[in-house]
Design a protein around this motif. Sequence first.
Motif, mmCIF file in Angstrom:
data_model
loop_
_atom_site.group_PDB
_atom_site.id
_atom_site.type_symbol
_atom_site.label_atom_id
_atom_site.label_comp_id
_atom_site.label_asym_id
_atom_site.label_seq_id
_atom_site.Cartn_x
_atom_site.Cartn_y
_atom_site.Cartn_z
ATOM 1 N N GLY A 1 26.339 13.643 68.498
ATOM 2 C CA GLY A 1 27.317 12.562 68.713
ATOM 3 C C GLY A 1 28.896 13.287 68.944
ATOM 4 O O GLY A 1 30.019 12.837 69.014
ATOM 5 N N TYR A 2 28.799 14.614 68.718
ATOM 6 C CA TYR A 2 30.076 15.401 69.031
ATOM 7 C C TYR A 2 30.806 15.358 70.036
ATOM 8 O O TYR A 2 31.914 15.364 70.108
ATOM 9 N N TYR A 3 30.138 14.873 71.232
ATOM 10 C CA TYR A 3 30.734 14.619 72.387
ATOM 11 C C TYR A 3 30.978 13.102 72.919
ATOM 12 O O TYR A 3 30.982 12.747 73.839
ATOM 13 N N ARG A 4 30.837 12.380 71.820
ATOM 14 C CA ARG A 4 30.783 10.883 72.045
ATOM 15 C C ARG A 4 32.190 10.363 72.603
ATOM 16 O O ARG A 4 33.324 10.811 71.938
ATOM 17 N N GLY A 5 32.231 9.743 73.642
ATOM 18 C CA GLY A 5 33.515 9.257 74.272
ATOM 19 C C GLY A 5 33.886 8.012 73.819
ATOM 20 O O GLY A 5 33.051 7.399 72.825
ATOM 21 N N LYS A 6 35.193 7.632 74.240
ATOM 22 C CA LYS A 6 35.709 6.252 73.761
ATOM 23 C C LYS A 6 35.719 5.430 74.947
ATOM 24 O O LYS A 6 35.965 5.713 76.033
ATOM 25 N N SER A 7 35.546 4.295 74.594
ATOM 26 C CA SER A 7 35.344 3.032 75.705
ATOM 27 C C SER A 7 36.255 1.602 75.168
ATOM 28 O O SER A 7 36.447 1.838 73.869
ATOM 29 N N ILE A 8 36.273 0.939 76.125
ATOM 30 C CA ILE A 8 36.599 -0.640 75.681
ATOM 31 C C ILE A 8 35.579 -1.660 75.998
ATOM 32 O O ILE A 8 35.148 -1.671 77.144
ATOM 33 N N SER A 9 35.072 -2.398 74.863
ATOM 34 C CA SER A 9 33.832 -2.990 75.161
ATOM 35 C C SER A 9 34.181 -4.624 75.397
ATOM 36 O O SER A 9 35.280 -5.106 74.935
ATOM 37 N N VAL B 1 50.893 -0.041 84.167
ATOM 38 C CA VAL B 1 51.401 -0.553 83.501
ATOM 39 C C VAL B 1 51.491 0.281 82.071
ATOM 40 O O VAL B 1 52.600 0.399 81.361
ATOM 41 N N LYS B 2 50.342 0.501 81.675
ATOM 42 C CA LYS B 2 50.002 1.293 80.613
ATOM 43 C C LYS B 2 48.562 1.646 80.508
ATOM 44 O O LYS B 2 47.714 1.097 80.792
ATOM 45 N N GLU B 3 48.515 3.004 79.959
ATOM 46 C CA GLU B 3 47.012 3.540 79.618
ATOM 47 C C GLU B 3 46.680 3.094 78.342
ATOM 48 O O GLU B 3 47.163 2.977 77.414
ATOM 49 N N LEU B 4 45.526 2.281 78.444
ATOM 50 C CA LEU B 4 44.802 1.752 77.323
ATOM 51 C C LEU B 4 44.007 2.420 76.459
ATOM 52 O O LEU B 4 43.801 2.312 75.286
ATOM 53 N N GLY C 1 18.556 3.599 98.480
ATOM 54 C CA GLY C 1 19.937 3.130 98.154
ATOM 55 C C GLY C 1 20.477 3.797 96.925
ATOM 56 O O GLY C 1 21.650 3.219 96.521
ATOM 57 N N SER C 2 19.890 4.772 96.268
ATOM 58 C CA SER C 2 20.497 5.364 95.136
ATOM 59 C C SER C 2 21.597 6.383 95.622
ATOM 60 O O SER C 2 21.716 6.673 96.739
ATOM 61 N N GLN C 3 22.280 6.814 94.250
ATOM 62 C CA GLN C 3 23.170 7.875 94.722
ATOM 63 C C GLN C 3 23.292 8.824 93.321
ATOM 64 O O GLN C 3 23.563 8.266 92.319
ATOM 65 N N SER C 4 23.030 10.003 93.578
ATOM 66 C CA SER C 4 23.154 11.000 92.675
ATOM 67 C C SER C 4 24.548 11.960 92.629
ATOM 68 O O SER C 4 24.926 12.773 91.597
ATOM 69 N N VAL C 5 24.806 11.970 94.049
ATOM 70 C CA VAL C 5 25.955 12.748 94.283
ATOM 71 C C VAL C 5 27.116 12.274 94.171
ATOM 72 O O VAL C 5 27.556 11.383 95.401
ATOM 73 N N SER C 6 27.937 11.802 93.311
ATOM 74 C CA SER C 6 28.916 10.995 93.267
ATOM 75 C C SER C 6 30.064 11.721 92.293
ATOM 76 O O SER C 6 29.953 12.409 91.538
ATOM 77 N N ASN C 7 31.455 11.318 92.986
ATOM 78 C CA ASN C 7 32.603 11.985 92.250
ATOM 79 C C ASN C 7 32.841 11.178 91.003
ATOM 80 O O ASN C 7 34.152 10.209 90.813
ATOM 81 N N SER C 8 31.813 11.292 89.946
ATOM 82 C CA SER C 8 32.085 10.335 88.604
ATOM 83 C C SER C 8 31.782 11.181 87.554
ATOM 84 O O SER C 8 30.883 12.287 87.781
ATOM 85 N N TRP C 9 32.153 10.889 86.500
ATOM 86 C CA TRP C 9 31.773 11.324 85.068
ATOM 87 C C TRP C 9 30.262 11.222 84.778
ATOM 88 O O TRP C 9 29.798 10.206 85.031
ATOM 89 N N ASP C 10 29.586 12.191 84.588
ATOM 90 C CA ASP C 10 28.032 12.258 84.290
ATOM 91 C C ASP C 10 27.825 12.112 82.874
ATOM 92 O O ASP C 10 27.831 13.280 82.070
ATOM 93 N N SER D 1 36.142 10.749 87.068
ATOM 94 C CA SER D 1 35.632 11.756 88.299
ATOM 95 C C SER D 1 34.804 12.710 87.740
ATOM 96 O O SER D 1 34.359 12.826 86.466
ATOM 97 N N ALA D 2 34.339 13.682 88.636
ATOM 98 C CA ALA D 2 33.280 14.503 88.040
ATOM 99 C C ALA D 2 33.773 15.563 86.929
ATOM 100 O O ALA D 2 33.221 16.390 86.253
ATOM 101 N N SER D 3 35.363 15.739 87.105
ATOM 102 C CA SER D 3 36.172 16.642 86.093
ATOM 103 C C SER D 3 36.719 15.831 84.898
ATOM 104 O O SER D 3 37.317 16.699 84.141
ATOM 105 N N LYS D 4 36.829 14.816 84.865
ATOM 106 C CA LYS D 4 37.418 13.796 83.940
ATOM 107 C C LYS D 4 36.890 12.606 83.502
ATOM 108 O O LYS D 4 36.472 11.635 84.288
ATOM 109 N N PRO D 5 36.468 12.627 82.203
ATOM 110 C CA PRO D 5 35.706 11.112 81.734
ATOM 111 C C PRO D 5 36.657 10.087 81.717
ATOM 112 O O PRO D 5 37.659 10.263 82.149
ATOM 113 N N TYR D 6 36.147 8.970 81.274
ATOM 114 C CA TYR D 6 36.765 7.809 81.709
ATOM 115 C C TYR D 6 38.159 7.348 81.111
ATOM 116 O O TYR D 6 38.274 7.690 79.826
ATOM 117 N N THR D 7 39.018 6.818 81.812
ATOM 118 C CA THR D 7 40.154 6.241 81.453
ATOM 119 C C THR D 7 40.337 4.987 81.598
ATOM 120 O O THR D 7 39.783 4.341 82.649
#
Length: 708
Positions: A29-37, A436-439, A497-506, A419-425
């Motif tokens: 869990g050392y790399y566990r990210g934050k989200s809004i649920s 307006v504001k970064e939450l 119809g799948s996609q594995s090559v995506s500019n998103s955080w893995d 993005s591939a280089s930046k986790p969720y904001t």
Amino acid sequence: MKKIFLSVSLLAAVALFSQEITLDKIYSGYYRGKSISGIASLKGGDSYVVIEPAGIAKYSYKTSQKEVNIVDGKFESYIFSSDESKILLLKESEPIYRHSYLGIFDVKDLRTGKMISLNNGNAVQEPTFSPDGNKVAFIADNNLYYQDLNSGKIIQITTDGKKNSILNGLADWVYEEEFGHAKLYEWTQNSDAIVFVKSDETEVPEMYIPIYGKQLYPSEMRFKYPKAGEKNSIVSAQLFRLDSGKTVALDLSDFKNYYIPNVIKTSKPDEIILITSARTQNASDVLKVNTKTGKIQKLFTETDEKWVDTDNVTMEFLPDNSFIWGSERDGNRHLYLYDENGKLKKQITKGNWEVTDYYGYNPKTYEVFVQTTEKGSINKVVSKININSGKSTLLSNAEGNNSANFSGNFNYFIETSSSASKPYTFVLKDNNGKAVKELQNNDELLKKLQADNLVTKEFFTIPNEVGDQMNAWILKPKDFDRNKKYPVFMYQYSGPGSQSVSNSWDAGNGLWFNHLVQKGYLVVCVDGRGTGFKGTKYKKSTYMNLGKYEIEDQIAAAKWLGKQSYVDASRIGIFGWSYGGYMASLALTKGADVFKTGIAVAPVTNWRYYDTVYTERFLRTPQENPKGYDENSPTEYAKLLKGKFLLIHGTADDNVHFQNSMEFAEALIQNKKQFEFMAYPDKNHGIFGGQTRPQLYQKMTDFLLENL
């Protein structure tokens, strides 16, 4: 020399905090990210709610400040009534299949504060408020009920529900898995009727799976599972009227009626839409049901020479009962506007890109809000498009994977981006896309990863043998040297119809891939023919021949990589899970001269063993297309295996049955092929629980270090 002994706990601490991405860190869990649920907008459009540890909280869009806790306590999810005077609260749940679960629910009246237990506190499935907010329909033991929230009285609508026999308003296993939802009923807008699908699965062949546990004799999990070419549930549409208390069957004999995947309400009080399909799934009837008379009107038929995506329906009714419909008919998925009688008025979106999600329509500005691939097939962006002028306005970042949750009046939205280089904001924006504001951000997570020498994906394309430029990404070591020769580990999924090559955080395998890169591997992923978001020609090119072109493209990609100056062509491996496991199995057989090593997790090894809806959508039935089933089955090529192969499967996989790996293992054995096999007791398709995932990924890592 003086000997120094470190304690086990100290050694673990040293491993955990070394400046590299380790399996210990990943699974601690050392790399566990934050989200809004649980983000949801309230109807007025001025406020939104989220789930927090202490309850369900209300926030202002304008100030982004918390206003109040609507409900105190810990809840898994919630649903508001249409007028937002009541809230349905999920207190605890128990999963059944991919989407279905049993839940204990309460209903709270937000005006009086009164709390009511749904179904007397007994578990139910798929509860839904009536539009007037006075009733909740639900399913218990395969029967449909509704509860009057004013009197507390529970009315039973059906009585013939029975496990592995009759389901009322509830999807069977294959409907749930392949059409993407468990609920098969809907209230009318005036709350006086319910239309539901009855499924008779009596004649569907039964699958049984041994459950070992810690018992003297294994128990059995039994459920109806229609394999390709076998009998499906017999479905019928039923109309229940609350005033009479009677249920009548709707006559669909003049229409396609083999599948009934969708039940949708319109903007009018006495109408329900049914979307039906033939078994071939290349044509869907869109039917309007008058719930006062039972009369059915066909609005139109959506057709395709190959298949219609019956699992991905976009249909929203506007205030005048015209509706927006999603279709791939021009070669890309776009939106179309119809009048209430099913006459096409216009195509709303056009271009060599696709609409990947639909968020809603603002009748004041005549704008639809969508997610699209306008900025390239590996990116997903949020836009608003005027349905009169066709003008499109970008609201999100121009790159990465961006999605939105809009306010009720479309004045604001919460953008979730990565993005591939930046986790969720999570950023609050106005309807022109101005922040307006970064939450919430994950800067802390990114700093941890950068300190541990994270590398990020580089995107490029690789040609296949017919001239397509296949999307690809590569991960290289920090000290990458073009003059060195590196082993390559390829990952793919490759399903239709799948996609594995995506500019998103893995957030899935991404950190494990980084761990392997730090061990000296190049990790590469390629989306070949059959994958999505590059138009229907590319996606549907594998029709009637699943596996043939997909594996040709993975082999072509591996050969192309092998020609690069920095790649050791004798050390190329491949990995995949589910459909990807199927591809890895083909790679080590049909592509045995190219791939040295392969890992197949939970693979399909014979499409005859997979379910009707999915398999027949792309291959038709085995009776119609036997070559399509047999000529691309890994079991047919077991004699070709040369490299080191690791086969992995959970014994309680209800989706891709353990039988697949058993058959492939037997074929390899009878061809005197040596391979490694790992079975995970009582684990399903996801193979998780307790220490299972850490053990699984350590095993795969050790296998690669030894064999690639």
